[in-house]
Design a protein around this motif. Sequence first.
Motif, PDB file in Angstrom:
ATOM      1  N   PRO A  73      -5.097  -9.023  12.640  1.00 27.15           N
ATOM      2  CA  PRO A  73      -5.248  -7.764  13.378  1.00 27.15           C
ATOM      3  C   PRO A  73      -3.917  -7.131  13.817  1.00 27.15           C
ATOM      4  O   PRO A  73      -3.873  -5.941  14.110  1.00 27.15           O
ATOM      5  CB  PRO A  73      -6.084  -8.163  14.600  1.00 27.15           C
ATOM      6  CG  PRO A  73      -6.765  -9.429  14.201  1.00 27.15           C
ATOM      7  CD  PRO A  73      -5.834 -10.116  13.258  1.00 27.15           C
ATOM      8  N   SER A  74      -2.844  -7.901  13.830  1.00 27.16           N
ATOM      9  CA  SER A  74      -1.545  -7.346  14.239  1.00 27.16           C
ATOM     10  C   SER A  74      -0.731  -6.813  13.061  1.00 27.16           C
ATOM     11  O   SER A  74       0.399  -6.361  13.244  1.00 27.16           O
ATOM     12  CB  SER A  74      -0.737  -8.411  14.989  1.00 27.16           C
ATOM     13  OG  SER A  74      -0.388  -9.463  14.105  1.00 27.16           O
ATOM     14  N   ALA A  75      -1.296  -6.851  11.850  1.00 27.45           N
ATOM     15  CA  ALA A  75      -0.584  -6.357  10.660  1.00 27.45           C
ATOM     16  C   ALA A  75      -0.203  -4.894  10.838  1.00 27.45           C
ATOM     17  O   ALA A  75      -0.985  -4.089  11.334  1.00 27.45           O
ATOM     18  CB  ALA A  75      -1.453  -6.529   9.422  1.00 27.45           C
ATOM     19  N   LYS A  76       1.018  -4.573  10.422  1.00 32.83           N
ATOM     20  CA  LYS A  76       1.531  -3.199  10.516  1.00 32.83           C
ATOM     21  C   LYS A  76       1.506  -2.594   9.114  1.00 32.83           C
ATOM     22  O   LYS A  76       2.344  -2.931   8.284  1.00 32.83           O
ATOM     23  CB  LYS A  76       2.942  -3.210  11.094  1.00 32.83           C
ATOM     24  CG  LYS A  76       2.993  -3.667  12.548  1.00 32.83           C
ATOM     25  CD  LYS A  76       4.424  -3.749  13.025  1.00 32.83           C
ATOM     26  CE  LYS A  76       4.506  -4.046  14.502  1.00 32.83           C
ATOM     27  NZ  LYS A  76       4.092  -5.390  14.857  1.00 32.83           N
ATOM     28  N   ILE A  77       0.537  -1.717   8.895  1.00 34.45           N
ATOM     29  CA  ILE A  77       0.347  -1.133   7.573  1.00 34.45           C
ATOM     30  C   ILE A  77       0.507   0.376   7.640  1.00 34.45           C
ATOM     31  O   ILE A  77      -0.091   1.041   8.480  1.00 34.45           O
ATOM     32  CB  ILE A  77      -1.038  -1.509   7.003  1.00 34.45           C
ATOM     33  CG1 ILE A  77      -1.156  -3.039   6.933  1.00 34.45           C
ATOM     34  CG2 ILE A  77      -1.243  -0.858   5.633  1.00 34.45           C
ATOM     35  CD1 ILE A  77      -2.509  -3.552   6.526  1.00 34.45           C
ATOM     36  N   ILE A  78       1.344   0.902   6.748  1.00 33.52           N
ATOM     37  CA  ILE A  78       1.567   2.344   6.620  1.00 33.52           C
ATOM     38  C   ILE A  78       0.931   2.762   5.305  1.00 33.52           C
ATOM     39  O   ILE A  78       1.295   2.255   4.243  1.00 33.52           O
ATOM     40  CB  ILE A  78       3.078   2.673   6.609  1.00 33.52           C
ATOM     41  CG1 ILE A  78       3.741   2.196   7.904  1.00 33.52           C
ATOM     42  CG2 ILE A  78       3.289   4.171   6.389  1.00 33.52           C
ATOM     43  CD1 ILE A  78       5.266   2.174   7.848  1.00 33.52           C
ATOM     44  N   MET A  79      -0.024   3.657   5.370  1.00 30.83           N
ATOM     45  CA  MET A  79      -0.699   4.126   4.171  1.00 30.83           C
ATOM     46  C   MET A  79       0.089   5.278   3.549  1.00 30.83           C
ATOM     47  O   MET A  79       0.645   6.113   4.264  1.00 30.83           O
ATOM     48  CB  MET A  79      -2.122   4.595   4.501  1.00 30.83           C
ATOM     49  CG  MET A  79      -3.002   3.539   5.156  1.00 30.83           C
ATOM     50  SD  MET A  79      -3.170   1.984   4.227  1.00 30.83           S
ATOM     51  CE  MET A  79      -4.172   2.540   2.850  1.00 30.83           C
ATOM     52  N   GLU A  94      -8.498   4.647  11.647  1.00 33.02           N
ATOM     53  CA  GLU A  94      -9.624   3.934  12.265  1.00 33.02           C
ATOM     54  C   GLU A  94      -9.710   2.492  11.776  1.00 33.02           C
ATOM     55  O   GLU A  94     -10.100   1.597  12.526  1.00 33.02           O
ATOM     56  CB  GLU A  94     -10.943   4.660  11.976  1.00 33.02           C
ATOM     57  CG  GLU A  94     -11.109   5.937  12.784  1.00 33.02           C
ATOM     58  CD  GLU A  94     -12.248   6.820  12.276  1.00 33.02           C
ATOM     59  OE1 GLU A  94     -13.027   6.383  11.391  1.00 33.02           O
ATOM     60  OE2 GLU A  94     -12.344   7.958  12.764  1.00 33.02           O
ATOM     61  N   LEU A  95      -9.336   2.252  10.524  1.00 30.82           N
ATOM     62  CA  LEU A  95      -9.381   0.899   9.972  1.00 30.82           C
ATOM     63  C   LEU A  95      -8.194   0.038  10.419  1.00 30.82           C
ATOM     64  O   LEU A  95      -8.165  -1.153  10.163  1.00 30.82           O
ATOM     65  CB  LEU A  95      -9.431   0.949   8.438  1.00 30.82           C
ATOM     66  CG  LEU A  95     -10.744   1.441   7.838  1.00 30.82           C
ATOM     67  CD1 LEU A  95     -10.606   1.647   6.330  1.00 30.82           C
ATOM     68  CD2 LEU A  95     -11.870   0.454   8.138  1.00 30.82           C
ATOM     69  N   GLY A  96      -7.190   0.674  11.051  1.00 26.26           N
ATOM     70  CA  GLY A  96      -6.080  -0.105  11.585  1.00 26.26           C
ATOM     71  C   GLY A  96      -4.695   0.244  11.076  1.00 26.26           C
ATOM     72  O   GLY A  96      -3.725  -0.405  11.453  1.00 26.26           O
ATOM     73  N   ALA A  97      -4.584   1.249  10.211  1.00 27.12           N
ATOM     74  CA  ALA A  97      -3.256   1.652   9.736  1.00 27.12           C
ATOM     75  C   ALA A  97      -2.446   2.190  10.906  1.00 27.12           C
ATOM     76  O   ALA A  97      -2.990   2.834  11.805  1.00 27.12           O
ATOM     77  CB  ALA A  97      -3.376   2.720   8.650  1.00 27.12           C
ATOM     78  N   LYS A  98      -1.148   1.918  10.900  1.00 28.82           N
ATOM     79  CA  LYS A  98      -0.267   2.386  11.977  1.00 28.82           C
ATOM     80  C   LYS A  98       0.201   3.812  11.759  1.00 28.82           C
ATOM     81  O   LYS A  98       0.544   4.504  12.699  1.00 28.82           O
ATOM     82  CB  LYS A  98       0.964   1.471  12.106  1.00 28.82           C
ATOM     83  CG  LYS A  98       0.627   0.030  12.413  1.00 28.82           C
ATOM     84  CD  LYS A  98      -0.054  -0.109  13.751  1.00 28.82           C
ATOM     85  CE  LYS A  98      -0.349  -1.570  14.039  1.00 28.82           C
ATOM     86  NZ  LYS A  98      -1.410  -1.733  15.015  1.00 28.82           N
ATOM     87  N   ASP A  99       0.237   4.253  10.499  1.00 24.36           N
ATOM     88  CA  ASP A  99       0.666   5.613  10.204  1.00 24.36           C
ATOM     89  C   ASP A  99       0.259   5.953   8.776  1.00 24.36           C
ATOM     90  O   ASP A  99      -0.242   5.099   8.039  1.00 24.36           O
ATOM     91  CB  ASP A  99       2.181   5.764  10.365  1.00 24.36           C
ATOM     92  CG  ASP A  99       2.586   7.200  10.722  1.00 24.36           C
ATOM     93  OD1 ASP A  99       1.826   8.143  10.417  1.00 24.36           O
ATOM     94  OD2 ASP A  99       3.663   7.381  11.298  1.00 24.36           O
TER      95      ASP A  99
END
Length: 119
Positions: A73-79, A94-99
């Motif tokens: 859950p702490s993964a930092k993902i930029i789409m 909403e799914l958890g992407a940071k940016d």
Amino acid sequence: MAKILIVDDAKFMRKTLSALLTEAHHEIAGEASDGNEAISKFQETKPDIVFMDITMPHKDGLAALKEIISMDPSAKIIMCSAMGQQRIVMQAIELGAKDFITKPFEDARVLETVERILA
């Protein structure tokens, strides 16, 4: 300096991002060309940040994002995607992407996003 995983089905995009991030003194943890490969590389390399394309074969970026966030859950993902549609951007966040970065991206925007997420 961050350890970064780059996920995009286009080799040109992986190489472009890799060169930009390496020049900015970040370490490239690895590259993946689809969502399935992204998940295994994420588990293998434990990157600080993941740059992930949305439209890819086998498993798209949103499905891979969902799976990685469920594992970490702490993964930092930029789409990253050429499709800057509001619905997809909102779904990724909403799914958890940071940016979300729209292609073609500006180098400065990519580097600013990395710095902000690391802060």
